[in-house]
Design an enzyme around this catalytic site. Structure first.
Site, PDB file in Angstrom:
ATOM      1  N   CYS A  68       2.992   0.763  11.980  1.00  0.00           N
ATOM      2  CA  CYS A  68       4.092   1.518  11.378  1.00  0.00           C
ATOM      3  C   CYS A  68       4.720   2.483  12.376  1.00  0.00           C
ATOM      4  O   CYS A  68       5.808   2.994  12.151  1.00  0.00           O
ATOM      5  CB  CYS A  68       3.596   2.293  10.165  1.00  0.00           C
ATOM      6  SG  CYS A  68       2.881   1.232   8.890  1.00  0.00           S
ATOM      7  N   GLY A  96       0.800  -1.208   0.000  1.00  0.00           N
ATOM      8  CA  GLY A  96       0.000   0.000   0.000  1.00  0.00           C
ATOM      9  C   GLY A  96       0.839   1.266   0.000  1.00  0.00           C
ATOM     10  O   GLY A  96       0.462   2.275  -0.606  1.00  0.00           O
ATOM     11  N   GLN A 135      -7.349  -0.357   4.737  1.00  0.00           N
ATOM     12  CA  GLN A 135      -8.023  -0.902   5.913  1.00  0.00           C
ATOM     13  C   GLN A 135      -9.465  -1.295   5.635  1.00  0.00           C
ATOM     14  O   GLN A 135     -10.020  -2.150   6.324  1.00  0.00           O
ATOM     15  CB  GLN A 135      -7.992   0.107   7.076  1.00  0.00           C
ATOM     16  CG  GLN A 135      -6.647   0.252   7.732  1.00  0.00           C
ATOM     17  CD  GLN A 135      -6.170  -1.019   8.417  1.00  0.00           C
ATOM     18  OE1 GLN A 135      -6.942  -1.937   8.694  1.00  0.00           O
ATOM     19  NE2 GLN A 135      -4.879  -1.089   8.693  1.00  0.00           N
ATOM     20  N   SER A 163      -3.733  -3.343   0.010  1.00  0.00           N
ATOM     21  CA  SER A 163      -2.602  -4.127   0.485  1.00  0.00           C
ATOM     22  C   SER A 163      -3.086  -5.510   0.888  1.00  0.00           C
ATOM     23  O   SER A 163      -4.105  -5.647   1.568  1.00  0.00           O
ATOM     24  CB  SER A 163      -1.931  -3.441   1.677  1.00  0.00           C
ATOM     25  OG  SER A 163      -0.749  -4.109   2.044  1.00  0.00           O
ATOM     26  N   ALA A 164      -2.367  -6.538   0.464  1.00  0.00           N
ATOM     27  CA  ALA A 164      -2.820  -7.913   0.663  1.00  0.00           C
ATOM     28  C   ALA A 164      -2.794  -8.357   2.114  1.00  0.00           C
ATOM     29  O   ALA A 164      -3.643  -9.139   2.549  1.00  0.00           O
ATOM     30  CB  ALA A 164      -1.957  -8.863  -0.172  1.00  0.00           C
TER      31      ALA A 164
END
Length: 387
Positions: free
Chosen positions: A327, A73, A179, A199-200
């Protein structure tokens, strides 16, 4: 001594890899060919990628030819948040308008100069101030970037309304749907956005693979972020990560098949967790409890309980939670999301995030509440002894 069975409640950071996806990744790893090669082995690798492209496109109502695979992402957002993102035959944006509670990959990873960026404030619930957005429209060619769902609070943004406002003034709209996808219905056309990023690893797929979804083939990012060969139809150079892409595709297919049933199940578990936490800690504060939120996400704080202390206590109880986005873990700093929402700084220091997913059970929620009660009782005893 029997080891405590751990409970994972940090799906917004990373969802555990689904077993079916792991099997698909292993199968794809065995493919020997380069997807750019014309021989049979290369064609098999190419077929694997294109099947996954169809699966990811179907999850968000897109056309497969408009799915661009990236390393995640972050790369997808870094790519599209560029002055060179444009409709064919038109100039790109001269100004970026970005939500104050966006993920750091947007706030820190865009490719606009500092003096051409304006931050859109949010209200106390974390929702973008549409009046402030209107003030910026019509001045210049704008690109607006707003998350569909916030990673720390789960708050949903009115992206479809934002898109209508912006496009009425000739602007472009990007939404970080990392998300949201797989937790609520996400459809590119219904949202009216020009680009989505995914994003996977948030939906039970592998880490290190994501996608930029364009609403049509009349859109492009002229200044490519990664240059080289002609992979991904020239949008993103580099030999494709076939195994990760295959895993992403299957994860997308599974998420799509289970979406409505799973959303309802997780919302019921989330609401039960919220009620149980309030029962054992009546002074608990639910962050953005009045806002529209993801069905799997609960952010809360108990006055006087620091997040760092609580995370260690819960971890010792065998429960994995978060104090914000992964993060930012390990860094002693206040959440920019909570600051933007105007959450009291002392309360913000204690905010914990519970995020549920495909392996979460009612028993997990009960264990969470029991652990919370022990943590809270320790806090209350300390308060009493200090009084």
């Amino acid at each position: 001594m029997t080891a405590v069975q751990r409970i994972y409640l940090d799906y917004n950071a990373t969802a555990p890899l689904r077993p079916e996806v792991a099997d698909e990744v292993v199968r794809a790893l065995a493919l020997p060919g380069n997807a750019s090669s014309v021989h049979a082995e290369g064609r098999a690798a190419r077929a694997c990628i294109e099947r996954a492209r169809e699966q990811v496109a179907a999850l968000v109502g897109a056309r497969a030819k408009n799915v661009i695979f990236t390393s995640g992402g972050t790369e997808a957002s870094n790519t599209v948040l560029s002055p060179s993102f444009r409709r064919l035959g038109q100039e790109g944006a001269t100004r970026l308008l970005i939500g104050a509670t966006e993920h750091p990959c947007g706030l820190n990873g865009h490719r606009f100069s500092a003096d051409s960026v304006a931050t859109l404030p949010v209200d106390h619930s974390g929702v973008v101030d549409l009046d402030r957005l209107r003030e910026h429209l019509g001045e210049e060619r704008v690109l607006v970037s707003v998350q569909l769902a916030n990673n720390e609070t789960g708050v949903l943004q009115p992206v479809a309304e934002i898109a209508r406002l912006v496009q009425d003034h000739g602007g472009l709209v990007h939404s970080d749907a990392v998300q949201a996808v797989g937790k609520i219905p996400v459809d590119v056309a219904a949202l009216g956005v020009d680009a989505l990023t995914l994003s996977a690893h948030k939906i039970g797929g592998p880490k290190g693979i994501g996608a930029l979804i364009l609403a049509s083939d009349q859109l492009e990012v002229a200044d490519r972020l990664i240059r080289g060969g002609g992979q991904e139809k020239g949008h993103r150079a580099g030999t494709e990560n076939v195994a990760a892409i295959a895993g992403f595709g299957l994860a997308a297919e599974l998420a799509r098949a289970e979406l409505n049933q799973e959303a309802a199940r997780l919302e019921a578990l989330r609401d039960e967790a919220q009620a149980l936490i309030r029962r054992v800690a009546p002074d608990a504060v639910i962050i953005a409890g009045e806002a529209r939120r993801l069905p799997n996400t609960l952010a809360f704080a108990i006055p006087g309980l620091k997040a760092e202390t609580a995370l260690i206590a819960f971890d010792l109880e065998g429960i994995a939670l978060s104090s914000g986005s992964a993060c930012s873990s390990g860094k002693v700093r206040r959440s920019h999301v909570l600051d933007a929402m105007g959450v009291d700084p002392q309360l913000a220091e204690g905010v914990l995030r519970v995020s549920l997913g495909w392996k979460t059970t009612k028993e997990d929620v009960i264990r969470l509440a029991e652990a919370c009660e022990r943590v809270v009782n320790t806090l209350y005893k300390r308060r009493a002894s200090a009084a």
